[in-house]
Scaffold this motif. Structure first.
Motif, PDB file in Angstrom:
ATOM      1  N   UNK A  89      33.130  41.111   0.492  1.00 11.41           N
ATOM      2  CA  UNK A  89      33.980  41.772   1.466  1.00 11.41           C
ATOM      3  C   UNK A  89      35.400  41.232   1.462  1.00 11.41           C
ATOM      4  N   UNK A  90      36.185  41.712   2.424  1.00 14.68           N
ATOM      5  CA  UNK A  90      37.604  41.354   2.514  1.00 14.68           C
ATOM      6  C   UNK A  90      37.975  40.951   3.934  1.00 14.68           C
ATOM      7  N   UNK A  91      38.977  40.113   4.020  1.00 14.39           N
ATOM      8  CA  UNK A  91      39.598  39.747   5.289  1.00 14.39           C
ATOM      9  C   UNK A  91      41.092  39.600   5.056  1.00 14.39           C
ATOM     10  N   UNK A  92      41.862  39.833   6.121  1.00 13.08           N
ATOM     11  CA  UNK A  92      43.295  39.602   6.057  1.00 13.08           C
ATOM     12  C   UNK A  92      43.688  38.634   7.171  1.00 13.08           C
ATOM     13  N   UNK A  93      44.196  37.490   6.761  1.00 14.68           N
ATOM     14  CA  UNK A  93      44.672  36.499   7.710  1.00 14.68           C
ATOM     15  C   UNK A  93      46.161  36.696   7.971  1.00 14.68           C
ATOM     16  N   UNK A  94      46.554  36.426   9.200  1.00 18.46           N
ATOM     17  CA  UNK A  94      47.961  36.456   9.568  1.00 18.46           C
ATOM     18  C   UNK A  94      48.320  35.140  10.237  1.00 18.46           C
ATOM     19  N   UNK A  95      49.569  34.745  10.094  1.00 20.57           N
ATOM     20  CA  UNK A  95      50.070  33.556  10.764  1.00 20.57           C
ATOM     21  C   UNK A  95      51.489  33.829  11.223  1.00 20.57           C
ATOM     22  N   UNK A  96      51.688  33.798  12.527  1.00 24.20           N
ATOM     23  CA  UNK A  96      53.001  34.065  13.101  1.00 24.20           C
ATOM     24  C   UNK A  96      53.617  32.781  13.633  1.00 24.20           C
ATOM     25  N   UNK A  97      54.841  32.549  13.240  1.00 17.14           N
ATOM     26  CA  UNK A  97      55.597  31.404  13.755  1.00 17.14           C
ATOM     27  C   UNK A  97      56.475  31.882  14.895  1.00 17.14           C
ATOM     28  N   UNK A  98      56.485  31.121  15.988  1.00 17.61           N
ATOM     29  CA  UNK A  98      57.282  31.498  17.151  1.00 17.61           C
ATOM     30  C   UNK A  98      57.986  30.280  17.717  1.00 17.61           C
ATOM     31  N   UNK A  99      58.973  30.551  18.570  1.00 16.65           N
ATOM     32  CA  UNK A  99      59.730  29.461  19.180  1.00 16.65           C
ATOM     33  C   UNK A  99      61.129  29.389  18.611  1.00 16.65           C
ATOM     34  N   UNK A 100      61.723  28.188  18.717  1.00 12.80           N
ATOM     35  CA  UNK A 100      63.094  27.987  18.276  1.00 12.80           C
ATOM     36  C   UNK A 100      63.085  27.768  16.761  1.00 12.80           C
ATOM     37  N   UNK A 101      63.356  28.835  16.008  1.00 11.61           N
ATOM     38  CA  UNK A 101      63.323  28.783  14.552  1.00 11.61           C
ATOM     39  C   UNK A 101      64.664  29.235  14.006  1.00 11.61           C
ATOM     40  N   UNK A 102      65.272  28.387  13.177  1.00 13.13           N
ATOM     41  CA  UNK A 102      66.529  28.765  12.534  1.00 13.13           C
ATOM     42  C   UNK A 102      66.278  29.339  11.144  1.00 13.13           C
ATOM     43  N   UNK A 103      65.391  28.678  10.404  1.00 14.84           N
ATOM     44  CA  UNK A 103      65.135  29.109   9.036  1.00 14.84           C
ATOM     45  C   UNK A 103      63.754  28.619   8.605  1.00 14.84           C
ATOM     46  N   UNK A 104      63.058  29.448   7.822  1.00 18.89           N
ATOM     47  CA  UNK A 104      61.755  29.077   7.284  1.00 18.89           C
ATOM     48  C   UNK A 104      61.840  29.018   5.771  1.00 18.89           C
ATOM     49  N   UNK A 105      61.339  27.940   5.216  1.00 18.20           N
ATOM     50  CA  UNK A 105      61.341  27.769   3.767  1.00 18.20           C
ATOM     51  C   UNK A 105      60.003  28.279   3.227  1.00 18.20           C
ATOM     52  N   UNK A 106      59.254  27.444   2.566  1.00 16.24           N
ATOM     53  CA  UNK A 106      57.966  27.875   2.024  1.00 16.24           C
ATOM     54  C   UNK A 106      56.941  28.060   3.138  1.00 16.24           C
ATOM     55  N   UNK A 107      56.024  29.001   2.910  1.00 13.48           N
ATOM     56  CA  UNK A 107      54.898  29.216   3.818  1.00 13.48           C
ATOM     57  C   UNK A 107      53.628  29.158   2.976  1.00 13.48           C
ATOM     58  N   UNK A 108      52.614  28.500   3.502  1.00 15.78           N
ATOM     59  CA  UNK A 108      51.418  28.231   2.713  1.00 15.78           C
ATOM     60  C   UNK A 108      50.149  28.456   3.521  1.00 15.78           C
ATOM     61  N   UNK A 109      49.079  28.689   2.805  1.00 14.14           N
ATOM     62  CA  UNK A 109      47.734  28.693   3.371  1.00 14.14           C
ATOM     63  C   UNK A 109      46.923  27.573   2.725  1.00 14.14           C
ATOM     64  N   UNK A 110      46.300  26.775   3.566  1.00 12.76           N
ATOM     65  CA  UNK A 110      45.381  25.726   3.127  1.00 12.76           C
ATOM     66  C   UNK A 110      44.005  26.052   3.696  1.00 12.76           C
ATOM     67  N   UNK A 111      42.990  25.402   3.155  1.00 12.24           N
ATOM     68  CA  UNK A 111      41.658  25.526   3.734  1.00 12.24           C
ATOM     69  C   UNK A 111      40.920  24.200   3.621  1.00 12.24           C
ATOM     70  N   UNK A 112      39.966  24.030   4.519  1.00 10.49           N
ATOM     71  CA  UNK A 112      39.152  22.827   4.510  1.00 10.49           C
ATOM     72  C   UNK A 112      37.727  23.186   4.882  1.00 10.49           C
ATOM     73  N   UNK A 113      36.815  22.928   3.941  1.00  7.60           N
ATOM     74  CA  UNK A 113      35.393  23.127   4.181  1.00  7.60           C
ATOM     75  C   UNK A 113      34.788  21.806   4.648  1.00  7.60           C
ATOM     76  N   UNK A 114      33.673  21.850   5.353  1.00  5.21           N
ATOM     77  CA  UNK A 114      33.045  20.607   5.840  1.00  5.21           C
ATOM     78  C   UNK A 114      32.789  19.635   4.711  1.00  5.21           C
ATOM     79  N   UNK A 115      33.232  18.392   4.900  1.00  9.56           N
ATOM     80  CA  UNK A 115      33.022  17.355   3.902  1.00  9.56           C
ATOM     81  C   UNK A 115      34.009  17.365   2.764  1.00  9.56           C
TER      82      UNK A 115
END
Length: 121
Positions: free
Chosen positions: A16-42
């Motif tokens: 199957x498929x999923x679509x993840x989103x990540x929104x940055x909010x607050x006092x932001x002047x500029x965003x450089x790189x954006x990344x997705x990480x993951x961590x499985x148990x252990x």
């Protein structure tokens, strides 16, 4: 204060498929790189995909051809389209962004709290 908040995680069957989103909010002047990480148990946290300010992307070998990262700078949002999901993709997925809060500030790393992705076989 800057906040990164992920959404879109959940339970999905293998293939199957999923679509993840990540929104940055607050006092932001500029965003450089954006990344997705993951961590499985252990396991250690690992880089899944990244996208530079200019749109250059990079992927972990394990997700190449299945996942696609994109960003919408107008919305300060990064996405991760995940297709052909496998049980080994099960993990907590974290959003990461390097950003500065004003023109004089240095770029700093910010993290979201994570969203669970569970792939059932």
């Amino acid at each position: 204060q800057v906040q990164l908040v992920e959404s879109g995680g959940g339970l999905v069957q293998a293939g199957g498929s999923l679509r993840l989103s990540c929104a940055a909010s607050g006092k932001i002047f500029s965003i450089n790189a954006m990344n997705w990480y993951r961590q499985a148990p252990g396991n250690k946290r690992e880089l899944v995909a990244g996208i530079s300010r200019g749109g250059t992307t990079n992927y972990a070998d394990s997700v190449k051809g299945r996942f696609a990262i994109s960003r919408d700078d107008g919305k300060n949002t990064v996405y991760l389209q995940m297709n052909s999901l496998k049980s080994e993709d099960t993990a907590v997925y974290y959003c990461n962004a390097g950003l500065k809060i004003n023109i004089m500030a240095p770029f700093r790393d910010y993290w979201g709290p994570g969203t669970q992705v569970t792939v059932s076989s």
